[in-house]
Design a protein around this motif. Sequence first.
Motif, PDB file in Angstrom:
ATOM      1  N   TRP A 105       1.182  -1.409  -0.154  1.00  0.00           N
ATOM      2  CA  TRP A 105       0.115   0.030  -0.340  1.00  0.00           C
ATOM      3  C   TRP A 105       0.737   0.922   0.191  1.00  0.00           C
ATOM      4  O   TRP A 105       0.258   1.906  -0.792  1.00  0.00           O
ATOM      5  CB  TRP A 105      -0.916   0.019   1.084  1.00  0.00           C
ATOM      6  CG  TRP A 105      -0.149   0.262   2.635  1.00  0.00           C
ATOM      7  CD1 TRP A 105       0.089  -0.850   3.242  1.00  0.00           C
ATOM      8  CD2 TRP A 105      -0.021   1.112   3.255  1.00  0.00           C
ATOM      9  NE1 TRP A 105       0.789  -0.745   4.258  1.00  0.00           N
ATOM     10  CE2 TRP A 105       0.679   0.913   4.661  1.00  0.00           C
ATOM     11  CE3 TRP A 105      -0.401   2.385   3.013  1.00  0.00           C
ATOM     12  CZ2 TRP A 105       1.108   2.320   5.294  1.00  0.00           C
ATOM     13  CZ3 TRP A 105       0.350   4.142   4.004  1.00  0.00           C
ATOM     14  CH2 TRP A 105       1.296   3.117   4.924  1.00  0.00           C
ATOM     15  N   GLY A 106       1.944   1.359   0.801  1.00  0.00           N
ATOM     16  CA  GLY A 106       2.921   2.041   0.820  1.00  0.00           C
ATOM     17  C   GLY A 106       3.337   2.981  -0.764  1.00  0.00           C
ATOM     18  O   GLY A 106       3.492   4.061  -1.038  1.00  0.00           O
ATOM     19  N   HIS A 107       3.540   1.882  -1.873  1.00  0.00           N
ATOM     20  CA  HIS A 107       4.106   2.066  -2.918  1.00  0.00           C
ATOM     21  C   HIS A 107       2.710   2.605  -3.865  1.00  0.00           C
ATOM     22  O   HIS A 107       2.986   3.971  -4.684  1.00  0.00           O
ATOM     23  CB  HIS A 107       5.088   0.967  -3.390  1.00  0.00           C
ATOM     24  CG  HIS A 107       5.735   0.601  -3.291  1.00  0.00           C
ATOM     25  ND1 HIS A 107       6.309  -1.032  -2.919  1.00  0.00           N
ATOM     26  CD2 HIS A 107       7.704   0.832  -3.627  1.00  0.00           C
ATOM     27  CE1 HIS A 107       7.261  -1.110  -1.763  1.00  0.00           C
ATOM     28  NE2 HIS A 107       8.428   0.529  -2.466  1.00  0.00           N
ATOM     29  N   LYS A 108       1.491   2.154  -3.682  1.00  0.00           N
ATOM     30  CA  LYS A 108       0.449   2.772  -4.514  1.00  0.00           C
ATOM     31  C   LYS A 108       0.020   3.754  -3.876  1.00  0.00           C
ATOM     32  O   LYS A 108      -0.591   4.746  -4.826  1.00  0.00           O
ATOM     33  CB  LYS A 108      -0.797   1.473  -4.473  1.00  0.00           C
ATOM     34  CG  LYS A 108      -0.805   0.402  -4.720  1.00  0.00           C
ATOM     35  CD  LYS A 108      -2.034  -0.404  -4.411  1.00  0.00           C
ATOM     36  CE  LYS A 108      -1.735  -1.832  -4.914  1.00  0.00           C
ATOM     37  NZ  LYS A 108      -2.228  -2.778  -3.765  1.00  0.00           N
ATOM     38  N   LEU A 109       0.373   4.364  -2.928  1.00  0.00           N
ATOM     39  CA  LEU A 109       0.062   5.262  -2.286  1.00  0.00           C
ATOM     40  C   LEU A 109       1.154   6.257  -3.095  1.00  0.00           C
ATOM     41  O   LEU A 109       0.703   7.662  -3.161  1.00  0.00           O
ATOM     42  CB  LEU A 109       0.474   5.579  -0.535  1.00  0.00           C
ATOM     43  CG  LEU A 109       0.291   7.528   0.313  1.00  0.00           C
ATOM     44  CD1 LEU A 109      -1.387   7.840  -0.229  1.00  0.00           C
ATOM     45  CD2 LEU A 109       0.088   7.060   1.016  1.00  0.00           C
ATOM     46  N   THR A 110       2.573   6.151  -2.950  1.00  0.00           N
ATOM     47  CA  THR A 110       3.452   6.914  -3.697  1.00  0.00           C
ATOM     48  C   THR A 110       2.891   7.601  -5.181  1.00  0.00           C
ATOM     49  O   THR A 110       3.243   8.676  -5.869  1.00  0.00           O
ATOM     50  CB  THR A 110       4.738   6.508  -3.413  1.00  0.00           C
ATOM     51  OG1 THR A 110       4.727   6.118  -1.985  1.00  0.00           O
ATOM     52  CG2 THR A 110       5.761   7.162  -3.846  1.00  0.00           C
ATOM     53  N   ILE A 111       2.506   5.961  -6.160  1.00  0.00           N
ATOM     54  CA  ILE A 111       2.261   6.401  -7.346  1.00  0.00           C
ATOM     55  C   ILE A 111       0.581   7.592  -7.166  1.00  0.00           C
ATOM     56  O   ILE A 111       0.734   8.378  -8.200  1.00  0.00           O
ATOM     57  CB  ILE A 111       2.718   5.193  -7.787  1.00  0.00           C
ATOM     58  CG1 ILE A 111       3.283   3.863  -7.677  1.00  0.00           C
ATOM     59  CG2 ILE A 111       1.165   4.953  -8.789  1.00  0.00           C
ATOM     60  CD1 ILE A 111       3.332   2.727  -8.166  1.00  0.00           C
ATOM     61  N   VAL A 112       0.026   7.276  -6.244  1.00  0.00           N
ATOM     62  CA  VAL A 112      -1.092   8.367  -6.865  1.00  0.00           C
ATOM     63  C   VAL A 112      -0.554   9.683  -6.171  1.00  0.00           C
ATOM     64  O   VAL A 112      -1.294  10.447  -7.098  1.00  0.00           O
ATOM     65  CB  VAL A 112      -2.250   7.713  -5.738  1.00  0.00           C
ATOM     66  CG1 VAL A 112      -3.470   8.986  -5.611  1.00  0.00           C
ATOM     67  CG2 VAL A 112      -3.272   6.344  -5.997  1.00  0.00           C
ATOM     68  N   ILE A 113      -0.019   9.664  -5.519  1.00  0.00           N
ATOM     69  CA  ILE A 113       0.519  11.288  -4.991  1.00  0.00           C
ATOM     70  C   ILE A 113       1.873  11.919  -6.541  1.00  0.00           C
ATOM     71  O   ILE A 113       0.974  12.781  -6.501  1.00  0.00           O
ATOM     72  CB  ILE A 113       1.431  11.735  -3.683  1.00  0.00           C
ATOM     73  CG1 ILE A 113       0.288  10.870  -2.383  1.00  0.00           C
ATOM     74  CG2 ILE A 113       2.181  12.298  -3.175  1.00  0.00           C
ATOM     75  CD1 ILE A 113       1.553  10.452  -1.413  1.00  0.00           C
ATOM     76  N   ALA A 114       2.370  10.892  -6.989  1.00  0.00           N
ATOM     77  CA  ALA A 114       3.179  11.552  -8.357  1.00  0.00           C
ATOM     78  C   ALA A 114       2.335  11.906  -9.168  1.00  0.00           C
ATOM     79  O   ALA A 114       2.510  13.006  -8.920  1.00  0.00           O
ATOM     80  CB  ALA A 114       3.766  10.725  -8.382  1.00  0.00           C
TER      81      ALA A 114
END
Length: 144
Positions: free
Chosen positions: A3-12
């Motif tokens: 979920w941390g990687h997914k959140l980073t992608i959404v923010i980017a």
Amino acid sequence: MNWGHKLTIVIAVFICLMGFMVYQAMQTDFQLVEKGYYKSELNYQQVIDGTSRANALSSRVRIAKTGDRLIVQLPEEMKGSEVRGSLWFYCAYDEKRDRKFELQTNKDAMQELDANLFEAGNYTIKIEWVSNNEHYYSEEKLSM
């Protein structure tokens, strides 16, 4: 992928989208209605008074396009009297299409213009004139 990687992608993606929207907003051409808008707003009482005088005349200003000529006809009361003023062909969506002319009527209170001077579009013709020390103002719509 956690979920941390997914959140980073959404923010980017969100940051990229906001950057694109800011870029598009900076490319937009904003034009005021007219140059000196605020100065002309202070003199608006003259427009109100001139409009009421023009509306009290026996007829309105008539504008007609016949072939390649544009005919501006002032009301009957202006025939035979000295008239000075201006014509402003105002195009609301493109400042480059605006045209200003000095009002030069003949003894029949009529002025002819070459219609080829104007590009196709919608215009608001703002007519301001003085006759017998009285100020008149009228606006007419015209599509070419």
